[in-house]
Motif scaffolding. Structure first.
Motif, PDB file in Angstrom:
ATOM      1  N   SER A 397      14.108 -48.997  17.761  1.00  0.00           N
ATOM      2  CA  SER A 397      14.960 -49.334  16.547  1.00  0.00           C
ATOM      3  C   SER A 397      14.760 -47.412  16.419  1.00  0.00           C
ATOM      4  CB  SER A 397      13.822 -49.351  14.560  1.00  0.00           C
ATOM      5  OG  SER A 397      13.552 -51.034  15.058  1.00  0.00           O
ATOM      6  N   TYR A 398      15.547 -47.065  15.846  1.00  0.00           N
ATOM      7  CA  TYR A 398      16.013 -45.582  16.093  1.00  0.00           C
ATOM      8  C   TYR A 398      16.637 -44.425  14.805  1.00  0.00           C
ATOM      9  CZ  TYR A 398      20.507 -47.153  17.487  1.00  0.00           C
ATOM     10  OH  TYR A 398      22.124 -47.140  17.370  1.00  0.00           O
ATOM     11  N   ASP A 399      16.321 -43.876  14.650  1.00  0.00           N
ATOM     12  CA  ASP A 399      17.000 -42.882  13.702  1.00  0.00           C
ATOM     13  C   ASP A 399      18.680 -42.917  14.313  1.00  0.00           C
ATOM     14  OD1 ASP A 399      18.113 -40.922  12.082  1.00  0.00           O
ATOM     15  OD2 ASP A 399      16.144 -40.383  11.890  1.00  0.00           O
ATOM     16  N   HIS A 400      19.815 -43.143  13.832  1.00  0.00           N
ATOM     17  CA  HIS A 400      20.638 -42.602  13.929  1.00  0.00           C
ATOM     18  C   HIS A 400      21.478 -41.428  13.345  1.00  0.00           C
ATOM     19  CE1 HIS A 400      24.418 -44.363  15.976  1.00  0.00           C
ATOM     20  NE2 HIS A 400      25.505 -45.289  15.527  1.00  0.00           N
ATOM     21  N   ARG A 401      20.809 -41.012  13.148  1.00  0.00           N
ATOM     22  CA  ARG A 401      20.990 -39.170  12.888  1.00  0.00           C
ATOM     23  C   ARG A 401      21.603 -38.282  14.194  1.00  0.00           C
ATOM     24  NH1 ARG A 401      17.304 -37.617   7.951  1.00  0.00           N
ATOM     25  NH2 ARG A 401      15.642 -37.976   9.302  1.00  0.00           N
ATOM     26  N   ILE A 402      19.585 -39.090  14.902  1.00  0.00           N
ATOM     27  CA  ILE A 402      19.573 -37.690  15.727  1.00  0.00           C
ATOM     28  C   ILE A 402      20.238 -38.530  17.436  1.00  0.00           C
ATOM     29  CG2 ILE A 402      17.019 -38.551  16.099  1.00  0.00           C
ATOM     30  CD1 ILE A 402      16.707 -36.006  17.137  1.00  0.00           C
ATOM     31  N   VAL A 403      19.600 -39.485  17.121  1.00  0.00           N
ATOM     32  CA  VAL A 403      20.162 -40.864  18.136  1.00  0.00           C
ATOM     33  C   VAL A 403      21.880 -41.734  18.654  1.00  0.00           C
ATOM     34  CG1 VAL A 403      19.302 -43.418  19.772  1.00  0.00           C
ATOM     35  CG2 VAL A 403      17.245 -41.060  18.551  1.00  0.00           C
ATOM     36  N   ASP A 404      22.376 -41.408  19.202  1.00  0.00           N
ATOM     37  CA  ASP A 404      23.916 -42.003  19.142  1.00  0.00           C
ATOM     38  C   ASP A 404      23.438 -43.132  19.608  1.00  0.00           C
ATOM     39  OD1 ASP A 404      24.836 -39.887  17.785  1.00  0.00           O
ATOM     40  OD2 ASP A 404      25.631 -39.313  20.760  1.00  0.00           O
ATOM     41  N   GLY A 405      24.464 -44.474  19.833  1.00  0.00           N
ATOM     42  CA  GLY A 405      24.249 -45.789  20.234  1.00  0.00           C
ATOM     43  C   GLY A 405      24.365 -45.904  21.295  1.00  0.00           C
ATOM     44  N   LYS A 406      24.673 -44.707  22.300  1.00  0.00           N
ATOM     45  CA  LYS A 406      24.511 -44.814  23.906  1.00  0.00           C
ATOM     46  C   LYS A 406      23.462 -45.121  24.054  1.00  0.00           C
ATOM     47  CE  LYS A 406      26.561 -42.605  27.622  1.00  0.00           C
ATOM     48  NZ  LYS A 406      27.774 -41.365  28.063  1.00  0.00           N
ATOM     49  N   GLY A 407      23.207 -43.390  23.417  1.00  0.00           N
ATOM     50  CA  GLY A 407      21.559 -43.571  24.065  1.00  0.00           C
ATOM     51  C   GLY A 407      20.359 -43.884  23.757  1.00  0.00           C
ATOM     52  N   ALA A 408      20.724 -45.075  22.559  1.00  0.00           N
ATOM     53  CA  ALA A 408      20.176 -46.303  22.631  1.00  0.00           C
ATOM     54  C   ALA A 408      19.575 -46.948  23.444  1.00  0.00           C
ATOM     55  CB  ALA A 408      19.765 -46.152  20.656  1.00  0.00           C
ATOM     56  N   VAL A 409      21.040 -47.200  23.397  1.00  0.00           N
ATOM     57  CA  VAL A 409      21.196 -49.213  24.285  1.00  0.00           C
ATOM     58  C   VAL A 409      20.760 -48.433  26.099  1.00  0.00           C
ATOM     59  CG1 VAL A 409      23.228 -49.915  25.340  1.00  0.00           C
ATOM     60  CG2 VAL A 409      22.974 -49.767  23.088  1.00  0.00           C
ATOM     61  N   THR A 410      21.367 -47.355  26.278  1.00  0.00           N
ATOM     62  CA  THR A 410      21.183 -46.861  27.508  1.00  0.00           C
ATOM     63  C   THR A 410      19.515 -46.935  27.676  1.00  0.00           C
ATOM     64  OG1 THR A 410      23.235 -44.673  27.288  1.00  0.00           O
ATOM     65  CG2 THR A 410      20.815 -44.573  29.164  1.00  0.00           C
ATOM     66  N   PHE A 411      18.772 -46.414  26.901  1.00  0.00           N
ATOM     67  CA  PHE A 411      17.094 -46.102  26.538  1.00  0.00           C
ATOM     68  C   PHE A 411      16.587 -48.061  26.497  1.00  0.00           C
ATOM     69  CE2 PHE A 411      13.139 -47.126  24.585  1.00  0.00           C
ATOM     70  CZ  PHE A 411      12.587 -45.959  24.941  1.00  0.00           C
ATOM     71  N   LEU A 412      17.077 -48.535  26.227  1.00  0.00           N
ATOM     72  CA  LEU A 412      16.913 -49.838  26.221  1.00  0.00           C
ATOM     73  C   LEU A 412      16.608 -50.660  27.527  1.00  0.00           C
ATOM     74  CD1 LEU A 412      14.833 -51.502  24.228  1.00  0.00           C
ATOM     75  CD2 LEU A 412      16.929 -52.526  23.456  1.00  0.00           C
ATOM     76  N   VAL A 413      18.506 -50.643  28.116  1.00  0.00           N
ATOM     77  CA  VAL A 413      18.569 -50.975  29.608  1.00  0.00           C
ATOM     78  C   VAL A 413      17.250 -50.070  30.358  1.00  0.00           C
ATOM     79  CG1 VAL A 413      20.697 -50.708  31.294  1.00  0.00           C
ATOM     80  CG2 VAL A 413      20.458 -51.223  28.463  1.00  0.00           C
ATOM     81  N   ARG A 414      17.086 -48.956  30.655  1.00  0.00           N
ATOM     82  CA  ARG A 414      16.327 -48.008  31.425  1.00  0.00           C
ATOM     83  C   ARG A 414      14.627 -48.763  31.196  1.00  0.00           C
ATOM     84  NH1 ARG A 414      20.585 -47.393  33.036  1.00  0.00           N
ATOM     85  NH2 ARG A 414      21.522 -45.523  33.316  1.00  0.00           N
ATOM     86  N   VAL A 415      14.181 -49.534  30.118  1.00  0.00           N
ATOM     87  CA  VAL A 415      13.647 -49.799  29.935  1.00  0.00           C
ATOM     88  C   VAL A 415      13.116 -51.029  30.413  1.00  0.00           C
ATOM     89  CG1 VAL A 415      11.439 -50.973  28.497  1.00  0.00           C
ATOM     90  CG2 VAL A 415      12.698 -48.651  28.213  1.00  0.00           C
TER      91      VAL A 415
END
Length: 429
Positions: A397-415
């Motif tokens: 779960s992320y704050d879309h005001r600061i984190v874009d969808g691309k960044g969120a997906v990239t983060f989860l893929v790296r994990v």
């Protein structure tokens, strides 16, 4: 006479509720012996005795709300169980010339045994050391009314002693349109059927539970919260853990769990996607060049989030030891404010309770939280073959005001990549 006062409760915490008194008036107490327990918005605080003697008076009763430095009790030093402060004062006067010392402007010379009535705000029992002035405490009814109206003490002009805010002051501020934008109020509860009313039990929410409820709702109302999902094959970590768990425990004195792998994987991913480790402050974005990892822990009194500080600079053994220590302190109610402050990202493990999938709620002002879930064998296609693999759903779960969808997906893929191939953590890939 020694005063027992509310200690400093920690950053941003200004009041507490008296939960339990371990002593009663007349009991003898020793220095550092626990007198009572205070419940704050975040932790439980034990109040030790500042001196040896007899607990002569309890000022704040169980259930009372008290502010920082408020008077809790009085201790008669060196007195026997039945000796009270007035009796000691009379003895002191009898040993002198029979006259009380004149009271000066600071109240010197006046004891708690004087026949004069001690008015609210008077300084009593002053000795050679000058008593420092204390901020006035607002009337409890006024504080309750301000909370309900969304007002702070700065929004209301107090007319009581030393600027104390009274109920009438709040009513006047409300009549003058001093209310802030009111939060939506909860709909009134429907009345119970007569045959059910006697079988219900009403219990007041603890301060911790009230704070949890308020902060979670604030997160939903404030942040543009969105959740993205993925799944991870836990086979590699389970094999690695089974192979080295005995050697790991023998060398480091702590068990090798899954949480240290997740902490390290998140730290690794946060370096690539720093937005998830940042927070919004007004119109600014505050980037954290460190990782203070919050680890959500369920306790009998509610959910708490102790913090592993500088987790990105610690090894597996250090992380496991610190998480273990924080978990024990959480269950025993021994967490301090310092243990729970400053987190930049949070991991919540609902899998220990059997949760297969959930959407975690942000822990403000953080911009990201990772939800772990139950490991369950599921049929997966591996190299063209259907095999049973130990799979776990992950939720970010992320704050879309600061984190874009691309960044969120990239983060989860790296994990996911780091967990499925832990060698990536060693080679920083």
């Amino acid at each position: 006479m020694t005063e027992v006062r509310v200690p400093t409760l920690g950053e941003s915490v200004t009041e507490a509720t008296v939960a339990t008194w371990f002593k009663k008036p007349g009991d003898k107490v020793e220095t550092d012996e626990m007198l009572c327990e205070l419940e704050t918005d975040k932790v439980t605080v034990e109040v030790p005795s500042p001196a040896s003697g007899t607990l002569s008076e309890i000022v704040a009763q169980e259930g009372d709300t008290v502010g920082v430095d408020a008077l809790l009790a009085q201790i008669s030093e060196g007195a026997s169980g039945g000796e009270t402060a007035p009796r000691k004062a009379e003895d002191a006067r009898a040993e002198g010339d029979g006259e009380s010392a004149p009271e000066d402007s600071a109240g010197n010379g006046k004891t708690t045994g004087d026949s004069d009535t001690v008015a609210e705000g008077d300084t009593v029992n002053a000795g050679p050391e000058e008593t420092k002035p204390r901020d006035p405490e607002d009337a409890p009814s006024a504080k309750k009314m301000m909370d309900e109206a969304g007002l702070s003490a700065g929004d209301v002009k107090g007319t009581g002693k030393d600027g104390r805010v009274m109920k009438g002051d709040v009513l006047k501020a409300l009549s003058e349109g001093g209310t802030k934008q009111e939060a939506p109020k909860q709909a009134p509860r429907a009345p119970s059927r007569p045959e059910d009313a006697d079988r219900e039990e009403r219990v007041k929410m603890t301060r911790l539970r009230q704070t949890i409820a308020r902060r979670l709702k604030e997160a939903q109302n404030t942040a543009a919260m969105l959740t993205t999902y993925n799944e991870v094959d836990m086979g590699a970590i389970m094999d690695l853990r089974n192979e080295y768990k005995d050697l790991f425990q023998k060398k480091h004195g702590v068990k090798l769990g899954f949480m240290s792998f997740f902490v390290k994987a998140c730290c690794h991913a946060l370096k690539e996607v720093p937005d998830v480790n940042a927070e919004i402050d007004g119109t600014d974005v505050v980037y954290k060049n460190f990782v203070h990892m919050g680890v959500a822990v369920g306790t009998p009194t509610g959910l708490v989030v102790p913090v592993v500080r500088d987790a990105d600079q610690k090894g597996f053994a250090e992380i496991e030891k610190e998480i273990g220590d924080l978990g024990v302190k959480a269950r025993d109610g021994k967490l301090s404010m310092a243990d729970m402050q400053g987190g930049t990202f949070t991991i919540s493990n609902g899998g220990v309770y059997g949760s297969l999938m959930s959407s975690p709620i942000l822990n403000p002002p953080q911009s990201g939280i990772l939800g772990m879930h139950k490991i369950q064998e599921r049929p997966m296609v591996v190299n063209g073959q259907i095999v049973a693999r130990p799979m776990m759903y992950l939720a970010l779960s992320y704050d879309h005001r600061i984190v874009d969808g691309k960044g969120a997906v990239t983060f989860l893929v790296r994990v996911k990549e780091a967990l499925e191939d832990p060698r990536r953590l060693l080679m920083d890939l």
